[in-house]
Write a protein that holds these residues in place. Structure first.
Motif, short mmCIF file in Angstrom:
data_model
loop_
_atom_site.label_atom_id
_atom_site.label_comp_id
_atom_site.label_asym_id
_atom_site.label_seq_id
_atom_site.Cartn_x
_atom_site.Cartn_y
_atom_site.Cartn_z
N SER A 200 -35.20 -21.11 24.85
CA SER A 200 -34.42 -20.84 26.05
C SER A 200 -33.55 -19.61 25.84
O SER A 200 -33.62 -18.95 24.80
CB SER A 200 -33.54 -22.05 26.38
N GLU A 201 -32.72 -19.31 26.80
CA GLU A 201 -31.78 -18.19 26.68
C GLU A 201 -30.49 -18.60 25.95
O GLU A 201 -29.67 -17.75 25.62
CB GLU A 201 -31.42 -17.66 28.08
N GLU A 202 -30.35 -19.90 25.70
CA GLU A 202 -29.13 -20.39 25.08
C GLU A 202 -29.21 -20.23 23.56
O GLU A 202 -30.06 -20.81 22.91
CB GLU A 202 -28.91 -21.87 25.44
N THR A 203 -28.33 -19.42 23.02
CA THR A 203 -28.37 -19.10 21.59
C THR A 203 -27.28 -19.87 20.85
O THR A 203 -26.37 -20.46 21.44
CB THR A 203 -28.16 -17.60 21.36
N PHE A 204 -27.39 -19.86 19.51
CA PHE A 204 -26.36 -20.47 18.68
C PHE A 204 -26.27 -19.70 17.37
O PHE A 204 -27.20 -18.99 16.95
CB PHE A 204 -26.67 -21.95 18.41
N GLU A 205 -25.12 -19.85 16.72
CA GLU A 205 -24.91 -19.32 15.38
C GLU A 205 -24.15 -20.35 14.56
O GLU A 205 -23.21 -20.97 15.07
CB GLU A 205 -24.11 -18.01 15.39
N ILE A 206 -24.57 -20.54 13.32
CA ILE A 206 -23.85 -21.43 12.41
C ILE A 206 -23.57 -20.64 11.13
O ILE A 206 -24.49 -20.12 10.50
CB ILE A 206 -24.65 -22.70 12.07
N THR A 207 -22.31 -20.56 10.77
CA THR A 207 -21.92 -19.88 9.53
C THR A 207 -21.86 -20.91 8.40
O THR A 207 -21.31 -22.00 8.58
CB THR A 207 -20.54 -19.22 9.71
N CYS A 208 -22.45 -20.57 7.26
CA CYS A 208 -22.51 -21.52 6.16
C CYS A 208 -22.54 -20.78 4.83
O CYS A 208 -22.78 -19.57 4.78
CB CYS A 208 -23.74 -22.43 6.29
N GLU A 209 -22.30 -21.52 3.77
CA GLU A 209 -22.39 -20.94 2.43
C GLU A 209 -23.82 -20.94 1.91
O GLU A 209 -24.23 -20.02 1.22
CB GLU A 209 -21.51 -21.74 1.45
N HIS A 210 -24.58 -22.01 2.23
CA HIS A 210 -25.92 -22.17 1.69
C HIS A 210 -26.91 -22.50 2.82
O HIS A 210 -26.57 -23.23 3.76
CB HIS A 210 -25.97 -23.31 0.67
N VAL A 211 -28.13 -21.98 2.65
CA VAL A 211 -29.24 -22.32 3.55
C VAL A 211 -30.37 -22.90 2.72
O VAL A 211 -30.68 -22.41 1.63
CB VAL A 211 -29.75 -21.07 4.31
N VAL A 212 -30.97 -23.97 3.24
CA VAL A 212 -32.18 -24.54 2.64
C VAL A 212 -33.25 -24.59 3.71
O VAL A 212 -33.00 -25.10 4.80
CB VAL A 212 -31.96 -25.97 2.11
N THR A 213 -34.43 -24.06 3.41
CA THR A 213 -35.54 -24.20 4.36
C THR A 213 -36.53 -25.22 3.83
O THR A 213 -36.95 -25.16 2.68
CB THR A 213 -36.26 -22.86 4.62
N ALA A 214 -36.87 -26.16 4.69
CA ALA A 214 -37.89 -27.17 4.41
C ALA A 214 -38.78 -27.23 5.64
O ALA A 214 -38.85 -28.23 6.34
CB ALA A 214 -37.24 -28.52 4.12
N THR A 215 -39.45 -26.11 5.91
CA THR A 215 -40.08 -25.90 7.20
C THR A 215 -41.59 -26.13 7.19
O THR A 215 -42.26 -25.82 8.16
CB THR A 215 -39.78 -24.48 7.70
N GLY A 216 -42.12 -26.65 6.09
CA GLY A 216 -43.52 -27.08 6.07
C GLY A 216 -44.49 -25.97 6.42
O GLY A 216 -44.53 -24.93 5.78
N ASN A 217 -45.25 -26.20 7.48
CA ASN A 217 -46.28 -25.24 7.89
C ASN A 217 -45.68 -23.92 8.36
O ASN A 217 -46.38 -22.91 8.43
CB ASN A 217 -47.14 -25.84 9.00
N HIS A 218 -44.40 -23.91 8.68
CA HIS A 218 -43.73 -22.69 9.16
C HIS A 218 -43.08 -21.90 8.02
O HIS A 218 -42.29 -20.99 8.28
CB HIS A 218 -42.67 -23.06 10.20
N ALA A 219 -43.39 -22.24 6.77
CA ALA A 219 -42.70 -21.63 5.63
C ALA A 219 -42.81 -20.11 5.61
O ALA A 219 -41.86 -19.42 5.27
CB ALA A 219 -43.24 -22.21 4.33
N GLN A 220 -43.97 -19.59 5.97
CA GLN A 220 -44.13 -18.14 5.94
C GLN A 220 -43.18 -17.46 6.93
O GLN A 220 -42.59 -16.42 6.63
CB GLN A 220 -45.56 -17.75 6.28
N ARG A 221 -43.03 -18.07 8.09
CA ARG A 221 -42.16 -17.48 9.11
C ARG A 221 -40.71 -17.45 8.65
O ARG A 221 -40.02 -16.43 8.77
CB ARG A 221 -42.29 -18.27 10.41
N THR A 222 -40.23 -18.56 8.09
CA THR A 222 -38.83 -18.60 7.69
C THR A 222 -38.58 -17.72 6.47
O THR A 222 -37.54 -17.08 6.37
CB THR A 222 -38.39 -20.05 7.42
#
Length: 828
Positions: A200-222
């Motif tokens: 959608s056009e509705e965006t968000f931002e989250i500020t954090c110290e750490h990011v973990v990706t566990a995106t499975g089949n989407h791993a290449q994209r992330t």
């Protein structure tokens, strides 16, 4: 929606839910983001099996934790995770498969996983629906079974929420931005239109110290969002569900649920499903998918079934369970499951950036999810996990790995799920790829190659017509006699080994000396000298092993394990960047592909090298006076300018000859011509592995890892306690929980240890082997491993489990071969 958190987990499958749960359990404020619905990726169509056994010590711990953890979720959350503890029956049609199971079982004993061996008659008595006359036996592990993937994910998600985790569904992450020391996770909320899920056009931002990706089949994209490619590419996995089987329904009237069946030689698993059977094959020619990323239109979708591709496996199920022949098919699934080239997931720090973590590439994601969350949370919150996570580290793959390589290797890995996993196996797909210039010359001499970090490296040399694949075994393979000859030749004469695959870095600049002194635990060498040293984790355990050659006041040449090129390079670059403000400018350059390496070893090494040295007095150029042990000299060998390092991993008199890689063939021809005059033998990695164990030289990745300190590894002489270094206080606080020892073993006549076996004192498991092989010096098996400190005294008699039997293993003094280092220091 929250705008700040300590950690953001991207991906709402079983792995992501577990990570969020365990981070919250550790006290971190955590947010989980899912593009669609929880479990809508591969989790929803997973079969939910929980196989405990694995050849990897680390992965066995991860699976073991998962199984135990899942059994606690209902009491904590009130949700039944759907765990059916029915056991797992691994059947064997061949003696080789039973040998594999015996090695599995010894590894399991070291972890503490229960199991039992069964004869065909015992199998038939317990489970009469199974045909057994063509079986050799089976391995049964009673504490696992299968679980409902959606239920266990929802239970972990509820547990995470109870611990304060905010979970947002239908939010797509579009990018990650580094702002100061923080990450900003950017994305858009998703809306459903016409059956599609669209941003959608509705965006968000989250500020954090750490990011973990566990995106499975989407791993290449992330991964691409941080400028990284990781070899996590899905492969199509099919399984079918049958109609109820009348024979099974009759059996269940008087018996409990049937165990999960694995006929590894037929390449399938089978389990009960509502009175019928689920068949999950791992067939040949299963194609990779989403090579360039998952289409936006793909949600909880499946591919068309290809029954012809699994016909052989389907017919073998009918053979093994005859009652299934007349049962119709009820349902089918063909969905994407992520793989990596070696089958292990990618769990740990992302290369090139700070505080970004991958948990991707899970081919057995349900089994691994619970343990991955636990150990990754330890890694993130405590600085290190209690088990060595090196074998899962994303940086075990370098930048040379691309999509085509990953596609070919992942398809091969899928096909090999049930292929015999010989400890000496070398898989063939995408090879040869990285070759030293002398590759063709060594191949012509009979080199049988393995690969490390993509490099082709000789394992041993064999005569024309020798079949390496056919020679593999869980006992002594056909290659064994050639490795024995090579090892003996090094001990008695002189050998040449291609060590080009070593990782090599240059570290220099005004801050280099202070930086390396802080980073490593041994004193730095003087100019022209070398030292073996270790970089520690913040937990005080061994993170990396370095041979440091000091070229100048603030210039160092650093050699480390060939498999650790990206792992060590990323570490050096990141740590140097952190410390420049404190120590001054530090430059780190990877020069691995600029330098070839030949290792020359054996008592006749001088006879091989002296005639080639261009020097005013070549007879003394290699003497102890002019070229002492543990020193470096620049030598000209013919027309080749070399950095010669007087060190030998074999424990014999020897040198490593580091040379410009473009001159390698000229240098090889010189060495070969002179070698023919003095009886030089070409030798490979397997002989070298045996020889270094006779000297108690620890190997990184097996004997040395992030679960033991250098003091526990018996490396006290390489630790300078008079100086400050990273991890020192933590190392001292650990004490010595276990001790690395060398063992001489009176084992079976046809089998050597592989470094996975359990060690016993009486009836108690008190440790495990981390390396193993044959000693030409002592005429018996040799091994290295960790035992209780009170049992580490030389002369202590232990036992080691091999081929289901216990064999005498005596603790030897450190460096049982030439403990005084007289041969390695031998003068002219």
């Amino acid at each position: 929606m929250k705008t700040h958190a300590r950690a953001v987990v991207v991906g709402g499958g079983a792995v992501g839910a577990s990570i969020a749960y365990h981070l919250a359990k550790a006290g971190w404020e955590t947010v989980l983001l899912e593009r669609d619905e929880l479990t809508s990726g591969s989790t929803w169509h997973a079969a939910g099996l929980l196989p405990l056994f694995n050849m990897s010590y680390a992965t066995s711990h991860i699976h073991d934790y998962s199984v135990k953890f899942y059994k606690t979720l209902e009491a904590e959350t009130g949700l039944n995770a759907g765990f059916s503890v029915v056991g797992n029956l691994r059947m064997a049609q061949t003696s080789a498969r039973m040998d594999e199971y015996m090695l599995y079982a010894s590894n399991a004993e070291a972890v503490g996983i229960p199991h039992e061996f069964l004869t065909p008659a015992q199998i038939k008595e317990r489970w009469p629906l199974v045909r057994t006359e063509d079986l050799k036996g089976a391995l049964f592990h009673p504490t696992d079974g299968y679980i409902n993937p959606a239920d266990v994910t929802q239970a972990m998600a509820k547990g995470a929420r109870q611990r304060g985790v905010e979970i947002y569904r239908r939010v797509q992450v579009d990018g990650f931005e580094r702002r100061g020391d923080d990450w900003v996770v950017k994305g858009r909320k998703m809306v459903e239109k016409g059956g599609y899920l669209l941003p959608s056009e509705e965006t968000f931002e989250i500020t954090c110290e750490h990011v973990v990706t566990a995106t499975g089949n989407h791993a290449q994209r992330t991964a691409a969002m941080i400028g990284c490619f990781i070899p996590a590419i899905p492969v199509e996995h099919q399984f079918i569900v049958t109609e109820p089987d009348p024979a099974l329904l009759e059996y269940r009237k008087t018996h409990g649920e049937h165990p999960v069946l694995r006929d590894a030689d037929a390449k399938w698993y089978v389990r009960e499903e509502r009175g019928g059977w689920i068949l999950g094959p791992y067939e040949r020619n299963a194609p990779a998918c989403f090579k360039f990323g998952v289409p936006d239109s793909f949600r909880a979708d499946l591919f068309p079934l290809d029954l012809e591709r699994i016909e052989e496996e389907y017919m073998s199920m009918i053979h093994r369970i005859p009652s299934s022949e007349t049962v119709g098919l009820k349902d089918d699934f063909n969905g994407p499951i992520c793989y990596t080239p070696d089958g292990n997931p990618l769990v740990g720090p992302a290369p090139g950036v700070e505080n970004f973590w991958f948990a991707e590439g899970f081919s057995f994601g349900i089994t691994a999810a619970g343990g991955t969350g636990h150990y990754l949370a330890q890694l993130m919150t405590e600085g290190e996990a209690e088990i060595d996570m090196w074998s899962l580290d994303p940086r075990r793959y370098g930048k040379w790995v691309n999509r085509e390589y990953a596609t070919r290797k992942n398809e091969e890995c899928y096909e090999h799920v049930f292929v015999l996993h010989h400890p000496d196996e070398e898989r063939e797909a995408a090879r040869p790829l990285r070759t030293a210039p002398c590759y063709e010359r060594l191949k012509a001499e009979g080199a049988q190659f393995g690969q490390v970090n993509g490099w082709e490296r000789p394992n041993y040399y064999a005569p024309p017509g020798f079949d390496d694949h056919a020679s593999r075994s869980f006992r002594r393979g056909g290659w064994w006699e050639y490795a024995v000859k090579e090892a003996r030749a090094v001990r008695e004469g002189v050998g040449l080994y291609d060590a080009t695959a070593f990782t090599k870095h240059m570290v220099k600049g005004p801050g280099a000396t202070a930086f390396l002194d802080w980073l490593t635990c041994n004193k730095l060498p003087k100019e022209g000298r070398i030292n073996l040293t270790y970089a520690l984790t913040d937990a005080g355990t061994v993170r990396s092993e370095f041979t440091i050659v000091r070229l100048g006041a603030d210039e160092y040449y650093i050699v480390s394990a060939g498999a650790a090129q990206a792992y060590d390079g990323d570490y050096l670059v990141k740590e140097a960047a952190r410390k420049r403000a404190e120590f001054g400018w530090i430059e780190v350059q990877d020069v691995s592909t600029q330098w070839g390496v030949f290792a020359v070893a054996g008592p006749r090494s001088r006879e091989l090298l002296e005639p080639l040295v261009v020097d005013a007095d070549p007879k003394t150029a290699l003497s102890n006076k002019r070229f002492p042990w543990l020193s470096m000299r620049r030598l000209d060998l013919g027309m080749v300018p070399c950095m010669a390092i007087r060190v030998a991993y074999t424990g014999e008199l020897g040198w490593e000859i580091h040379h410009p890689i473009e001159m390698q063939n000229h240098l090889y021809d010189l060495l070969k011509a002179q070698g023919d005059k003095v009886g030089m033998t070409l030798f490979g990695a397997r002989a070298q592995n045996w020889l270094r164990q006779e000297k108690s030289y620890r190997a990184f990745g097996s004997d040395l890892g992030r679960d033991a300190s250098p003091l526990e590894a018996g490396l006290d002489r390489f630790v300078d306690l008079t100086k400050s270094f990273r991890g020192k206080a933590a190392m001292e606080a650990l004490g010595v929980r276990a001790k690395c020892v060398t063992l001489l073993i009176d084992g079976p006549v046809d089998t050597d240890p592989w470094g996975k076996e359990a060690l016993y004192f009486g009836d108690e498991v008190i440790g495990r082997l981390t390396s193993g092989g044959w000693s030409v010096a002592f005429g018996k098996q040799v091994g290295m491993g960790y035992v209780r400190p009170d049992l580490a005294t030389p002369g202590t008699t232990l036992q080691v489990r091999m081929n289901r039997e216990l064999w005498t293993a005596v603790v030897a003094e450190d460096s049982p071969y030439d403990p005084q280092n007289l041969t390695i220091r031998k003068d002219v």
